[in-house]
Design an enzyme around this catalytic site. Structure first.
Site, short mmCIF file in Angstrom:
data_model
loop_
_atom_site.label_atom_id
_atom_site.label_comp_id
_atom_site.label_asym_id
_atom_site.label_seq_id
_atom_site.Cartn_x
_atom_site.Cartn_y
_atom_site.Cartn_z
N HIS A 98 121.24 25.57 63.38
CA HIS A 98 122.17 24.54 62.93
C HIS A 98 123.06 25.03 61.79
CE1 HIS A 98 120.37 20.71 64.88
NE2 HIS A 98 120.10 21.78 65.61
N HIS A 117 114.93 26.31 73.23
CA HIS A 117 113.94 25.31 73.63
C HIS A 117 112.68 25.92 74.21
CE1 HIS A 117 117.39 22.13 73.98
NE2 HIS A 117 117.13 22.49 72.74
#
Length: 718
Positions: A95, A263
């Site tokens: 992020h 993920h």
């Protein structure tokens, strides 16, 4: 009796609001603060501190060992999922880096800006404040030798290594900022996670998202994991994923690899009520000490953590790098369900017990994995599915592609490879790094100057070509600039802003000179511009020498990715008084944006404008703002005209003005809004007045040469 004894001496709100500010009373005032953000006076380490020198004293191996140890050192105040902080650290690094966008090169992890608002309080960054606090003991230990910016990226890279991924490498060298970045536009919305519609001309066509934005909603890094505007539709989501990742410099294969690799480990958190979370860090009470999203009503850590609202792990072994992500996607059917927090997510039908991940606190409990709408897009979209199938069938290839994509994601805004520091810098030159060979310095400079000086080129030709080569430089991601002379290659040679016909004529003269002198054409272009400035200064009565630093190299077609350079194409250049199209933004705002990207201060911008006008460098040879009868002479005429009350300014057309003599009504000069703002804005006018003074003609020449040299040398090899 004094009735004012109890009156507070502080102007209430003056230090924390804009209620009494200039912009409150006059909201259309041009805000020059964008050019002076992160002033050296805000840096507690001092103006003489050189991080690039300090970081080379770092115990690199010791730092990595400490980070590996941290991954398994679960703290009771914020316990690690399955006893491993890897997923949290990877999300933090991702992020930090994932805000980068190619349109203006802004965003990214290169400055440590995740520590400050608005990023520290974005909805998509829930609980990343905890990750940074977990890193504090390491930052404290290594001190000035390790920037937050480097640490935020390295933590995620080491996390992957600790889980079994062979990473591609790492480069240090990111310098911290000490206050929020005010130059980055994250959108015009006034509320977090507002519907995407306002960002698109047509939501059904993701390519119509407003530039330079790259995320679909205010406060998100990429796309809404529940679907476009929160409505599940994997095929529609796929189109938005494709556009979003493309705007962050990723192709389809890199997109699938990053989605899957991100993920493969960790989990999403939504096992609770998001309404019980406290304010974000920037709005939290003082006793929270900079932390946000704290749940003081019920248990809010471990299995009860709420971040995204989606709940569950993607794979069977969320602390291990493996091919479990694709195994889950391809070996099970998936159905749309709701998380405990009420978020839309996908869960497998009839999954085997042994394929279920265990609870983060109790390994005897097995839970269903989940997928987001973006994950389902990886098998629903035909192109993504083909790539996913290859990764599923070739895990080693997947690991290699992901490692490279992760390296690109976390280094895209660090600039060319010559800026990378440390022992783990890969030796390979990657095309997205815009590689340029080191140029020669041993040629005969005096002889080269003589050849250029005798060439049939005007001052405008010399200065304009050098400027056009240099103006592509962006401080945001350190791309562009004179090094490489890519102005002679596609796509830059054909850009409208570079006046291809004129450029071709000038290069036809300069290229043989470079070849015969064994100098790079990049050096020759800059040296030619310097000669043009010297000629103009001499015409104004100043015999000066413009500093020149040799050593630029010439890029090749093979080392240039034309598509990646398309976002650098100028659509406006106030310094050359040119606007390609009409924008919703005022020309003077566009000028500030370009000046900030070039790393200029407001005084530097002012002196450049004044000099470029009298040198006759306007695009297409227009005379707007050329307030002189001695074009080609480096005089202060631009400034003296702006301060001369002999003229009446009157609008003549959109963004155009006439300067009419009061004495006889004759139109002496014409101007654009760019020219007009320097006489209209009170701050810019104060700079103009300095150079309009009779005693500052020499100062103007000196200052122009200084900022000209700065612009020409904004290259990593200089």
């Amino acid at each position: 009796m004094n009735e004012n004894l109890g009156t507070c001496p502080v102007a209430h709100g003056a230090n924390s609001t804009q209620e009494s500010s200039v912009t409150h009373w006059w909201p259309k005032t041009l805000q020059l603060e964008i050019l002076h953000q992160n002033d050296t006076k805000s840096n507690p380490l001092g103006a003489d501190f050189d991080y690039r020198q300090e970081v080379m004293k770092l115990d690199f191996e010791g730092l990595k060992r400490d980070l590996h140890d941290l991954m398994n050192d679960s703290q009771p105040w914020w316990p690690a999922d399955w006893g491993h902080y890897g997923g949290l650290m990877i999300r933090m690094s991702w992020h930090a880096a994932g805000t980068y966008r190619i349109a203006d090169g802004r965003g990214g992890a290169g400055t440590g800006n995740q520590r400050f608002a608005p990023l520290n309080s974005w909805p998509d960054n829930v609980n990343l404040d905890k990750a940074r606090r977990l890193l504090w003991p390491i930052k404290k230990k290594y001190g000035n030798k390790l920037s937050w910016a480097d640490l935020l990226v390295l933590a995620g890279t080491v996390a992957y290594e600790s889980m079994g991924l062979k990473t591609y490498g790492f480069g240090f060298g990111r310098e911290d900022i000490w206050s929020p970045e005010i130059d980055v536009s994250w959108g015009e919305e006034k509320e977090w996670l507002a519907p995407s519609d306002s960002r698109y001309q047509n939501l059904e066509d993701p390519t119509t998202m407003d530039n330079p934005l790259a995320a679909v909603q205010m406060g998100l890094i990429y796309v809404n994991p529940e679907g476009v505007n929160g409505k599940s539709d994997p095929l529609k989501t796929a189109q938005h994923v494709r556009e979003t990742f493309a705007r962050m410099a990723m192709n389809d294969e890199e997109t699938v690899a990053l989605t899957a690799g991100g993920h493969t480990v960790g989990k999403a958190h939504g096992n609770g009520d998001a309404k019980k979370l406290g304010p974000v860090p920037e709005a939290a009470d003082l006793f929270e000490q900079g932390l946000g999203w704290n749940n003081h009503q019920t248990r809010g850590v471990g299995r009860d953590t709420v971040s995204s609202g989606i709940e569950g792990a993607w794979t069977t072994h969320p602390t291990k790098w493996d091919n479990g992500y694709f195994k889950m996607l391809f070996e099970y059917e998936w159905q749309l369900t709701k998380s405990p927090a009420g978020a839309s997510q996908w869960e497998p039908i009839n999954i085997k017990e042994e394929d279920k991940p265990v609870d983060v606190e109790d390994s005897s409990i097995h839970l269903n994995p989940m997928m987001t709408d973006a994950d389902m897009a990886m098998i629903k979209d035909p192109i993504y599915r083909q790539i996913s199938e290859r990764f599923y069938n070739d895990p080693e290839y997947f690991s290699e592609v992901f490692a490279r994509a992760w390296f690109k994601l976390t280094h895209r805004d660090l600039g060319p490879k010559s800026r990378y520091l440390g022992p783990d810098v890969p030796s390979e030159d990657l095309i997205w790094q815009d590689p340029v060979p080191v140029g020669r310095k041993d040629y005969n400079l005096k002889e080269l100057k003589e050849k250029i000086s005798s060439a049939p080129l005007s001052i405008s030709d010399l200065v304009t070509t050098a400027w056009d080569s240099a103006r592509t430089f962006r401080t945001s991601d350190l791309r562009g600039g004179t090094n490489g002379a890519r102005i002679r290659l596609a796509p830059q040679k054909d850009w409208q802003g570079n006046e291809p016909e004129r450029l071709s004529r000038v290069l036809a003269v300069l290229t043989p000179i470079a070849q015969n002198s064994q100098a790079s054409i990049a050096d020759v272009i800059v040296l030619a511009g310097n000669i043009g400035v010297e000629r103009a200064a001499k015409a104004a009565g100043f015999d000066v020498s413009v500093p020149f630093t040799p050593g630029r190299g010439d890029a090749t077609t093979e080392s240039t990715d034309p598509q990646s350079f398309e976002p650098l194409e100028p659509t406006h250049d106030g310094f050359r008084n040119w606007l390609k199209d009409d924008f919703n933004v005022a020309p003077e705002e566009l000028l500030l944006d370009r000046a900030q990207l070039m790393g200029l201060t407001a005084p530097e911008m002012t002196v450049l404008i004044g000099g470029m006008r009298v040198l006759g460098t306007n695009h297409g040879g227009t005379k707007h703002g050329v307030f002189t009868d001695a074009e080609g002479s480096l005089t202060t005429d631009f400034f003296t005209t702006l301060t001369d009350m002999s003229y009446i300014w009157e609008p003549s057309a959109q963004n155009l003005y006439n300067l009419r003599l009061r004495s006889n009504g004759e139109v002496k000069f014409t101007a654009t809004r760019i020219d007009a703002i320097f006489g209209s804005n009170s701050i810019l006018r104060s700079y103009v007045e300095v150079y309009a003074q009779d005693d500052n003609k020499g100062k103007f020449v000196e200052d122009f040469i200084a900022v000209w040299t700065k612009v020409m040398n904004r290259n990593t090899n200089m």
